[in-house]
Design a protein around this motif. Sequence first.
Motif, mmCIF file in Angstrom:
data_model
loop_
_atom_site.group_PDB
_atom_site.id
_atom_site.type_symbol
_atom_site.label_atom_id
_atom_site.label_comp_id
_atom_site.label_asym_id
_atom_site.label_seq_id
_atom_site.Cartn_x
_atom_site.Cartn_y
_atom_site.Cartn_z
ATOM 1 N N THR A 2 0.817 -1.216 0.000
ATOM 2 C CA THR A 2 0.000 0.000 0.000
ATOM 3 C C THR A 2 0.850 1.264 0.000
ATOM 4 O O THR A 2 0.312 2.363 0.079
ATOM 5 N N ASP A 3 2.178 1.109 -0.103
ATOM 6 C CA ASP A 3 3.069 2.269 0.034
ATOM 7 C C ASP A 3 2.793 3.335 -1.018
ATOM 8 O O ASP A 3 2.972 4.526 -0.759
ATOM 9 N N ASN A 4 2.398 2.927 -2.219
ATOM 10 C CA ASN A 4 2.213 3.892 -3.302
ATOM 11 C C ASN A 4 0.766 4.355 -3.449
ATOM 12 O O ASN A 4 0.459 5.118 -4.367
ATOM 13 N N LEU A 5 -0.107 3.890 -2.563
ATOM 14 C CA LEU A 5 -1.507 4.292 -2.645
ATOM 15 C C LEU A 5 -1.708 5.619 -1.930
ATOM 16 O O LEU A 5 -1.218 5.827 -0.821
ATOM 17 N N THR A 13 -4.672 -0.015 5.722
ATOM 18 C CA THR A 13 -3.848 0.851 6.571
ATOM 19 C C THR A 13 -3.644 0.253 7.959
ATOM 20 O O THR A 13 -2.548 0.313 8.525
ATOM 21 N N PHE A 14 -4.695 -0.329 8.502
ATOM 22 C CA PHE A 14 -4.651 -0.805 9.886
ATOM 23 C C PHE A 14 -4.691 -2.329 9.967
ATOM 24 O O PHE A 14 -5.182 -2.901 10.937
ATOM 25 N N ALA A 15 -4.131 -2.978 8.958
ATOM 26 C CA ALA A 15 -4.131 -4.444 8.919
ATOM 27 C C ALA A 15 -3.429 -5.042 10.135
ATOM 28 O O ALA A 15 -3.895 -6.043 10.704
ATOM 29 N N ALA A 16 -2.327 -4.446 10.556
ATOM 30 C CA ALA A 16 -1.579 -4.991 11.700
ATOM 31 C C ALA A 16 -2.402 -4.878 12.982
ATOM 32 O O ALA A 16 -2.420 -5.804 13.801
ATOM 33 N N GLU A 17 -3.082 -3.765 13.165
ATOM 34 C CA GLU A 17 -3.915 -3.593 14.360
ATOM 35 C C GLU A 17 -5.075 -4.585 14.351
ATOM 36 O O GLU A 17 -5.400 -5.182 15.386
ATOM 37 N N LEU A 18 -5.708 -4.751 13.213
ATOM 38 C CA LEU A 18 -6.833 -5.687 13.115
ATOM 39 C C LEU A 18 -6.367 -7.114 13.391
ATOM 40 O O LEU A 18 -7.070 -7.882 14.066
ATOM 41 N N ARG A 238 -5.654 13.435 12.697
ATOM 42 C CA ARG A 238 -5.942 13.251 11.275
ATOM 43 C C ARG A 238 -4.932 13.982 10.400
ATOM 44 O O ARG A 238 -4.559 13.484 9.330
ATOM 45 N N VAL A 239 -4.476 15.145 10.833
ATOM 46 C CA VAL A 239 -3.463 15.870 10.071
ATOM 47 C C VAL A 239 -2.168 15.054 10.023
ATOM 48 O O VAL A 239 -1.514 14.973 8.978
ATOM 49 N N ALA A 240 -1.804 14.437 11.136
ATOM 50 C CA ALA A 240 -0.597 13.596 11.154
ATOM 51 C C ALA A 240 -0.737 12.425 10.192
ATOM 52 O O ALA A 240 0.198 12.101 9.453
ATOM 53 N N ASP A 241 -1.926 11.788 10.195
ATOM 54 C CA ASP A 241 -2.154 10.657 9.291
ATOM 55 C C ASP A 241 -2.092 11.098 7.829
ATOM 56 O O ASP A 241 -1.463 10.441 6.997
ATOM 57 N N LEU A 242 -2.763 12.209 7.521
ATOM 58 C CA LEU A 242 -2.771 12.701 6.140
ATOM 59 C C LEU A 242 -1.387 13.157 5.712
ATOM 60 O O LEU A 242 -0.967 12.913 4.579
ATOM 61 N N GLY A 243 -0.682 13.817 6.624
ATOM 62 C CA GLY A 243 0.657 14.279 6.291
ATOM 63 C C GLY A 243 1.588 13.138 5.956
ATOM 64 O O GLY A 243 2.383 13.226 5.018
ATOM 65 N N ALA A 244 1.471 12.031 6.710
ATOM 66 C CA ALA A 244 2.301 10.859 6.418
ATOM 67 C C ALA A 244 1.928 10.255 5.069
ATOM 68 O O ALA A 244 2.811 9.873 4.286
ATOM 69 N N ALA A 245 0.622 10.169 4.776
ATOM 70 C CA ALA A 245 0.182 9.600 3.494
ATOM 71 C C ALA A 245 0.634 10.458 2.316
ATOM 72 O O ALA A 245 0.972 9.932 1.250
ATOM 73 N N VAL A 296 -5.566 22.912 7.936
ATOM 74 C CA VAL A 296 -4.254 22.705 8.553
ATOM 75 C C VAL A 296 -3.331 21.919 7.622
ATOM 76 O O VAL A 296 -2.141 22.243 7.487
ATOM 77 N N THR A 297 -3.881 20.895 6.963
ATOM 78 C CA THR A 297 -3.065 20.106 6.028
ATOM 79 C C THR A 297 -2.544 20.978 4.895
ATOM 80 O O THR A 297 -1.371 20.902 4.508
ATOM 81 N N GLN A 298 -3.411 21.838 4.363
ATOM 82 C CA GLN A 298 -2.976 22.770 3.315
ATOM 83 C C GLN A 298 -1.922 23.727 3.846
ATOM 84 O O GLN A 298 -0.940 24.036 3.163
ATOM 85 N N GLY A 299 -2.096 24.182 5.086
ATOM 86 C CA GLY A 299 -1.110 25.078 5.682
ATOM 87 C C GLY A 299 0.248 24.426 5.825
ATOM 88 O O GLY A 299 1.288 25.067 5.595
ATOM 89 N N ILE A 300 0.259 23.146 6.193
ATOM 90 C CA ILE A 300 1.525 22.418 6.304
ATOM 91 C C ILE A 300 2.202 22.322 4.936
ATOM 92 O O ILE A 300 3.424 22.489 4.816
ATOM 93 N N ALA A 301 1.408 22.047 3.894
ATOM 94 C CA ALA A 301 1.969 21.999 2.544
ATOM 95 C C ALA A 301 2.527 23.362 2.139
ATOM 96 O O ALA A 301 3.604 23.449 1.521
ATOM 97 N N MET A 302 1.816 24.445 2.467
ATOM 98 C CA MET A 302 2.307 25.792 2.166
ATOM 99 C C MET A 302 3.629 26.054 2.872
ATOM 100 O O MET A 302 4.596 26.549 2.268
ATOM 101 N N SER A 303 3.685 25.705 4.148
ATOM 102 C CA SER A 303 4.894 25.965 4.922
ATOM 103 C C SER A 303 6.072 25.139 4.416
ATOM 104 O O SER A 303 7.197 25.623 4.328
ATOM 105 N N ALA A 304 5.791 23.880 4.080
ATOM 106 C CA ALA A 304 6.865 22.982 3.645
ATOM 107 C C ALA A 304 7.431 23.386 2.300
ATOM 108 O O ALA A 304 8.648 23.340 2.082
#
Length: 361
Positions: A2-5, A13-18, A238-245, A296-304
């Motif tokens: 799923t790395d490229n999805l 995403t949560f296969a290990a937890e399940l 959610r921002v952390a999850d989206l930022g990682a994706a 917030v996600t858009q703001g992180i992209a702007m800042s980065a």
Amino acid sequence: MTDNLLRPHAEQTFAAELAALARADTAARPANWNLSPTAVVDYLIGTTLDDATVITPKYIGPRRIIEVAVATLATDRALLLLGVPGTAKTWVSEHLSAAISGRSTLLVQGTAGTPEEAIRYGWNYARLIAEGPSEAALVSSPIMTAMREGKIARLEELTRIPSDVQDALITVLSEKTLPIPELGTEIQATRGFNLIATANDRDRGVNDLSSALRRRFNTVVLPLPASADEEVAIVTQRVADLGAALELPELPSPADEIRRVVTVFRELRSGLTEDGRTKVKQPSGTLSTAEAISVVTQGIAMSAHFGDGVLRPADVAAGIHGAVIKDPSSDAVIWTEYLESVVRDRDDWADFYRAARGALS
């Protein structure tokens, strides 16, 4: 892999937890459920297992709400998740399906143009013309597939679907059968089948559910976050999850700007400042938690990409401007009044005030 999805399904995403929950789960499981009801709730609310595996929370809110939803799905009643936009109805629906069935993709997206075939079944017209009605020419809907396999089906935006199409669900939900008159047969639901529907309570009056259909659902209302701290926690996670994706860099100290965005959204949404002293006008938009996450996600992209790598007021101001001003003729006035009467006089908000005023010009 799923790395490229861009956006893997919950069960990916949560296969290990399940898998960890399934190994540790010793409670009774309803037929065709991958986890027991208690483990499903633990998956959504979060816990730490005896082997130290951390199950991250998928829903931040009252545990009882998720318990009622899961208990409903263990009966013969369908589940209707109701709430204003941005209250995680789709998110909860997906994760419930992933935890119970291991498959969240049996999905019907409701729109004004959703046909009855999307709920019942369709035909491969090339085979239908060549061979006539047959099992081979039949095209299963996601709901028919869920009935056959004993899975959870999902139906998004139920009240967007025309009323006559909604009524196709009545026999499915009451008799647990789907007649196929062209073949003189029917599909009978396998144990484990159920349906999760979502509806936006701001759409009341678009295509209201008939009393006959509403009786087939147990309705669970998903509320807006009860406190600013709870909403900040949701946005942060959610921002952390989206930022990682999205492979955005992890920025230092975004907490202050996240809280600022949440404060602005909550005050405009409620029509009252955080200290309860000042009434403010409410804009036409919903200003949901989901929109705060996007800002917030858009703001992180702007800042980065265009800033100095630190999330600053200027990075989020334009996003808030776009979220608030949906109707330029009225919302711009409301936003300007809020900036002048509330934001301008706040300590440590001077940079945000200047950035927000600049976005207006």
